[in-house]
Design a protein around this motif. Structure first.
Motif, PDB file in Angstrom:
ATOM      1  N   TYR A  46     -12.405  -0.853   6.069  1.00 62.46           N
ATOM      2  CA  TYR A  46     -12.106   0.017   7.350  1.00 62.46           C
ATOM      3  C   TYR A  46     -12.373   1.551   6.707  1.00 62.46           C
ATOM      4  O   TYR A  46     -11.757   2.500   7.322  1.00 62.46           O
ATOM      5  N   GLY A  47     -12.912   1.687   5.592  1.00 60.68           N
ATOM      6  CA  GLY A  47     -13.398   3.133   5.014  1.00 60.68           C
ATOM      7  C   GLY A  47     -12.239   3.674   4.331  1.00 60.68           C
ATOM      8  O   GLY A  47     -12.250   5.248   4.595  1.00 60.68           O
ATOM      9  N   VAL A  48     -11.078   3.072   3.925  1.00 63.02           N
ATOM     10  CA  VAL A  48      -9.828   3.907   3.483  1.00 63.02           C
ATOM     11  C   VAL A  48      -9.746   3.526   2.005  1.00 63.02           C
ATOM     12  O   VAL A  48     -10.026   2.328   1.609  1.00 63.02           O
ATOM     13  N   GLY A  49      -9.745   4.587   1.066  1.00 61.73           N
ATOM     14  CA  GLY A  49      -9.274   4.470  -0.152  1.00 61.73           C
ATOM     15  C   GLY A  49      -8.127   3.453  -0.390  1.00 61.73           C
ATOM     16  O   GLY A  49      -6.977   4.000   0.342  1.00 61.73           O
ATOM     17  N   PHE A  50      -8.047   3.014  -1.578  1.00 61.41           N
ATOM     18  CA  PHE A  50      -6.724   2.048  -1.744  1.00 61.41           C
ATOM     19  C   PHE A  50      -6.128   2.561  -2.999  1.00 61.41           C
ATOM     20  O   PHE A  50      -6.767   2.536  -4.060  1.00 61.41           O
ATOM     21  N   THR A  51      -4.757   2.717  -2.898  1.00 64.76           N
ATOM     22  CA  THR A  51      -4.062   3.058  -4.089  1.00 64.76           C
ATOM     23  C   THR A  51      -3.066   1.871  -4.400  1.00 64.76           C
ATOM     24  O   THR A  51      -2.114   1.793  -3.497  1.00 64.76           O
ATOM     25  N   PRO A  52      -3.019   1.304  -5.479  1.00 63.54           N
ATOM     26  CA  PRO A  52      -2.285   0.232  -5.675  1.00 63.54           C
ATOM     27  C   PRO A  52      -0.877   0.795  -5.690  1.00 63.54           C
ATOM     28  O   PRO A  52      -0.603   1.738  -6.437  1.00 63.54           O
ATOM     29  N   PRO A  53       0.270   0.020  -4.955  1.00 63.12           N
ATOM     30  CA  PRO A  53       1.464   0.621  -4.989  1.00 63.12           C
ATOM     31  C   PRO A  53       2.320   0.116  -5.986  1.00 63.12           C
ATOM     32  O   PRO A  53       1.874  -1.007  -6.552  1.00 63.12           O
ATOM     33  N   THR A  54       3.339   0.859  -6.280  1.00 62.14           N
ATOM     34  CA  THR A  54       4.393   0.370  -7.350  1.00 62.14           C
ATOM     35  C   THR A  54       5.278  -0.628  -6.740  1.00 62.14           C
ATOM     36  O   THR A  54       5.794  -0.345  -5.702  1.00 62.14           O
ATOM     37  N   GLY A 104       5.097  20.878  -0.457  1.00 65.48           N
ATOM     38  CA  GLY A 104       6.461  21.449  -0.572  1.00 65.48           C
ATOM     39  C   GLY A 104       7.288  20.280   0.228  1.00 65.48           C
ATOM     40  O   GLY A 104       8.546  20.745   0.500  1.00 65.48           O
ATOM     41  N   LEU A 105       6.977  19.294   0.535  1.00 68.89           N
ATOM     42  CA  LEU A 105       7.626  18.429   1.302  1.00 68.89           C
ATOM     43  C   LEU A 105       8.602  17.619   0.390  1.00 68.89           C
ATOM     44  O   LEU A 105       7.890  17.102  -0.696  1.00 68.89           O
ATOM     45  N   PRO A 106       9.705  17.000   0.782  1.00 74.67           N
ATOM     46  CA  PRO A 106      10.351  16.246   0.066  1.00 74.67           C
ATOM     47  C   PRO A 106       9.518  15.051  -0.512  1.00 74.67           C
ATOM     48  O   PRO A 106       9.770  14.693  -1.564  1.00 74.67           O
ATOM     49  N   ARG A 107       8.674  14.507   0.365  1.00 72.55           N
ATOM     50  CA  ARG A 107       7.896  13.570   0.083  1.00 72.55           C
ATOM     51  C   ARG A 107       6.811  13.464   0.822  1.00 72.55           C
ATOM     52  O   ARG A 107       6.644  13.568   2.059  1.00 72.55           O
ATOM     53  N   SER A 108       5.657  13.674   0.305  1.00 76.33           N
ATOM     54  CA  SER A 108       4.219  13.463   0.812  1.00 76.33           C
ATOM     55  C   SER A 108       3.590  12.362   0.757  1.00 76.33           C
ATOM     56  O   SER A 108       2.391  12.144   1.284  1.00 76.33           O
ATOM     57  N   LYS A 109       4.001  11.068   0.068  1.00 74.61           N
ATOM     58  CA  LYS A 109       3.508   9.728   0.197  1.00 74.61           C
ATOM     59  C   LYS A 109       4.702   8.943   0.228  1.00 74.61           C
ATOM     60  O   LYS A 109       5.837   9.174  -0.306  1.00 74.61           O
ATOM     61  N   TRP A 110       4.643   7.761   0.550  1.00 69.66           N
ATOM     62  CA  TRP A 110       5.502   6.662   0.495  1.00 69.66           C
ATOM     63  C   TRP A 110       4.932   5.166   0.490  1.00 69.66           C
ATOM     64  O   TRP A 110       3.704   5.076   0.758  1.00 69.66           O
ATOM     65  N   ALA A 111       5.607   4.355   0.177  1.00 71.75           N
ATOM     66  CA  ALA A 111       4.961   2.989   0.162  1.00 71.75           C
ATOM     67  C   ALA A 111       5.249   2.357   1.589  1.00 71.75           C
ATOM     68  O   ALA A 111       6.058   2.595   2.282  1.00 71.75           O
ATOM     69  N   ILE A 112       4.410   1.355   1.909  1.00 67.54           N
ATOM     70  CA  ILE A 112       4.500   0.437   3.034  1.00 67.54           C
ATOM     71  C   ILE A 112       4.407  -0.923   2.681  1.00 67.54           C
ATOM     72  O   ILE A 112       3.758  -1.516   1.673  1.00 67.54           O
ATOM     73  N   GLY A 113       5.213  -1.722   3.164  1.00 63.63           N
ATOM     74  CA  GLY A 113       5.394  -3.035   3.224  1.00 63.63           C
ATOM     75  C   GLY A 113       5.501  -3.919   4.619  1.00 63.63           C
ATOM     76  O   GLY A 113       5.331  -3.237   5.784  1.00 63.63           O
ATOM     77  N   VAL A 114       6.605  -4.889   4.458  1.00 64.28           N
ATOM     78  CA  VAL A 114       6.885  -5.694   5.696  1.00 64.28           C
ATOM     79  C   VAL A 114       8.605  -5.809   5.671  1.00 64.28           C
ATOM     80  O   VAL A 114       9.022  -5.368   4.851  1.00 64.28           O
ATOM     81  N   GLY A 168       0.802  -1.287   0.001  1.00 63.52           N
ATOM     82  CA  GLY A 168      -0.045   0.028  -0.130  1.00 63.52           C
ATOM     83  C   GLY A 168       0.809   1.278   0.071  1.00 63.52           C
ATOM     84  O   GLY A 168       2.087   1.278  -0.196  1.00 63.52           O
ATOM     85  N   GLU A 169       0.210   2.286   0.121  1.00 63.94           N
ATOM     86  CA  GLU A 169       0.870   3.750   0.282  1.00 63.94           C
ATOM     87  C   GLU A 169       0.093   4.497   1.310  1.00 63.94           C
ATOM     88  O   GLU A 169      -0.857   4.326   1.575  1.00 63.94           O
ATOM     89  N   GLU A 170       0.960   5.462   2.044  1.00 63.52           N
ATOM     90  CA  GLU A 170       0.719   6.322   2.943  1.00 63.52           C
ATOM     91  C   GLU A 170       0.868   7.555   2.168  1.00 63.52           C
ATOM     92  O   GLU A 170       1.483   8.056   1.340  1.00 63.52           O
ATOM     93  N   HIS A 171      -0.286   8.640   2.341  1.00 67.15           N
ATOM     94  CA  HIS A 171      -0.438   9.942   1.779  1.00 67.15           C
ATOM     95  C   HIS A 171      -0.585  10.869   2.682  1.00 67.15           C
ATOM     96  O   HIS A 171      -1.555  10.878   3.754  1.00 67.15           O
ATOM     97  N   ILE A 172       0.107  12.067   2.970  1.00 66.07           N
ATOM     98  CA  ILE A 172      -0.164  13.113   3.760  1.00 66.07           C
ATOM     99  C   ILE A 172      -1.421  13.973   3.122  1.00 66.07           C
ATOM    100  O   ILE A 172      -1.093  14.420   1.899  1.00 66.07           O
ATOM    101  N   ALA A 173      -2.305  14.288   3.758  1.00 71.85           N
ATOM    102  CA  ALA A 173      -3.592  15.034   3.287  1.00 71.85           C
ATOM    103  C   ALA A 173      -4.192  15.889   4.448  1.00 71.85           C
ATOM    104  O   ALA A 173      -3.570  15.889   5.647  1.00 71.85           O
ATOM    105  N   ILE A 174      -5.093  16.770   3.866  1.00 71.13           N
ATOM    106  CA  ILE A 174      -5.690  17.620   4.778  1.00 71.13           C
ATOM    107  C   ILE A 174      -7.289  17.144   4.895  1.00 71.13           C
ATOM    108  O   ILE A 174      -7.921  17.409   3.601  1.00 71.13           O
ATOM    109  N   ALA A 175      -7.977  17.223   5.812  1.00 73.23           N
ATOM    110  CA  ALA A 175      -9.403  16.978   5.977  1.00 73.23           C
ATOM    111  C   ALA A 175      -9.936  18.448   6.485  1.00 73.23           C
ATOM    112  O   ALA A 175      -9.035  19.186   7.200  1.00 73.23           O
ATOM    113  N   TYR A 176     -10.999  18.895   5.711  1.00 74.91           N
ATOM    114  CA  TYR A 176     -11.312  20.138   6.090  1.00 74.91           C
ATOM    115  C   TYR A 176     -12.931  20.232   6.236  1.00 74.91           C
ATOM    116  O   TYR A 176     -13.559  19.336   5.690  1.00 74.91           O
ATOM    117  N   ASP A 177     -13.390  21.262   7.088  1.00 75.47           N
ATOM    118  CA  ASP A 177     -14.980  21.372   6.994  1.00 75.47           C
ATOM    119  C   ASP A 177     -15.341  22.095   5.489  1.00 75.47           C
ATOM    120  O   ASP A 177     -14.880  23.110   5.320  1.00 75.47           O
TER     121      ASP A 177
END
Length: 303
Positions: A294-302, A251-261, A155-164
């Motif tokens: 678990y109500g989470v969107g899935f982005t197929p990882p590379t 403006g972050l060096p990385r705002s998303k990254w892969a996750i594994g084991v 999978g992947e993790e992404h930094i995001a902003i939730a807002y009203d």
């Protein structure tokens, strides 16, 4: 140095993942010019985990997973639940053994977590688990370790902003507006450090800190803040009516990254089997279903 790739979770648990990689120029070959870690010596057999044959004989596999880390892994009524728990069940099913889960606390760095749970064990009463789930993956970081196999990207993790949505009806807010509008973050997370830097000075009081992202999202639903910054999966798992999510340029060096084991390098056959199980589950949609459950969107990882 704090990590931009690491999980924005409680404390400094998985931070320092970038540790020295910010602004680095990629090498022409993986691990080129990287001095390897010293190989383990004189390590007793009980501290190096179990190989694939032993796991099959014993009839179970143990996964180290982070505690209090919804929606990835957490305890509910004495039972481990979460996306990572479902990933562990998929792996165990492919191996034909029982899954067991060891909920562990995050250390100050990812290096410490790998040492404590993957290849050596903690100094006091320490032991390793067979596989550690939810490990951020980066080839430069992986090159630092002779002791660890990083595999099974799922999978992947992404930094995001939730807002009203009512507060920002035209478009999602960008970080600059939080010099004036209150935003919630998890205390001592990468989002905390980032927003503290953005709002430094007279407007620093606009950053509201909470013990975890779920509590920050509750504050957003209760209109205590106008937005929350954090890992997208944690934001999505705590969505309430009237809240939207977007991923503006940060403006972050990385705002998303892969996750594994991760697992001990002494058990590469196990690593191959785990990766095969994950690849099959990515192909047939079982991992995407685990995210959706678990109500989470899935982005197929590379991979």
């Amino acid at each position: 140095m704090m990590s931009v790739i690491a999980q924005a979770r409680a404390g400094l648990g998985v931070l320092a993942f970038l540790g020295g990689m910010v602004g680095a120029i990629p090498a022409f070959a993986a691990c080129e010019g990287v001095a390897p870690e010293q190989k383990l010596q004189n390590t007793s057999p009980q501290d190096i985990g179990r190989d694939l044959d032993r796991i099959a004989t014993d009839g179970y596999i143990e996964f180290a997973v982070y505690d209090d880390y919804a929606p990835w892994s957490f305890e509910n009524a004495g039972k481990a639940e979460g996306i990572d728990i479902e990933i562990g069940k998929i792996i165990a099913g492919a191996l034909g053994v029982e899954p067991r889960f060891r909920l562990v606390s995050a250390g100050e760095t990812l290096d410490a977590d790998l040492r404590n749970y993957v290849y050596k064990g903690a100094v006091v009463n320490g032991r390793v688990s067979d596989v550690m789930l939810h490990v951020p993956y980066d080839v430069d970081y992986a090159c630092r370790f002779d002791q660890v196999v990083f595999t099974g990207i799922y999978g992947e993790e992404h930094i995001a902003i939730a807002y009203d949505a009512a507060s920002y009806p035209d478009k999602g807010p960008t970080p600059a507006v939080f010099r004036y509008d209150p935003i919630g973050v998890e205390n001592d997370s990468i989002s905390d450090f980032y927003m503290t830097d953005v709002t430094r000075g007279p407007s620093a009081d606009k950053v509201h800190r909470y013990r975890n992202t779920a509590l920050a999202m509750k504050a957003l639903a209760d209109h205590e803040v106008m937005a929350v910054m954090g890992p997208r999966a944690e934001l999505e798992a705590a969505l309430a009516p009237g809240i939207d999510i977007h991923e503006p340029p940060l403006g972050l060096p990385r705002s998303k990254w892969a996750i594994g084991v991760a697992l001990s390098m002494q058990h590469r056959r196990l690593g191959y089997a785990v990766d095969d199980a994950i690849a099959a589950a990515l192909e047939d949609g079982r991992i995407a279903k685990a995210f959706a459950d678990y109500g989470v969107g899935f982005t197929p990882p590379t991979r």
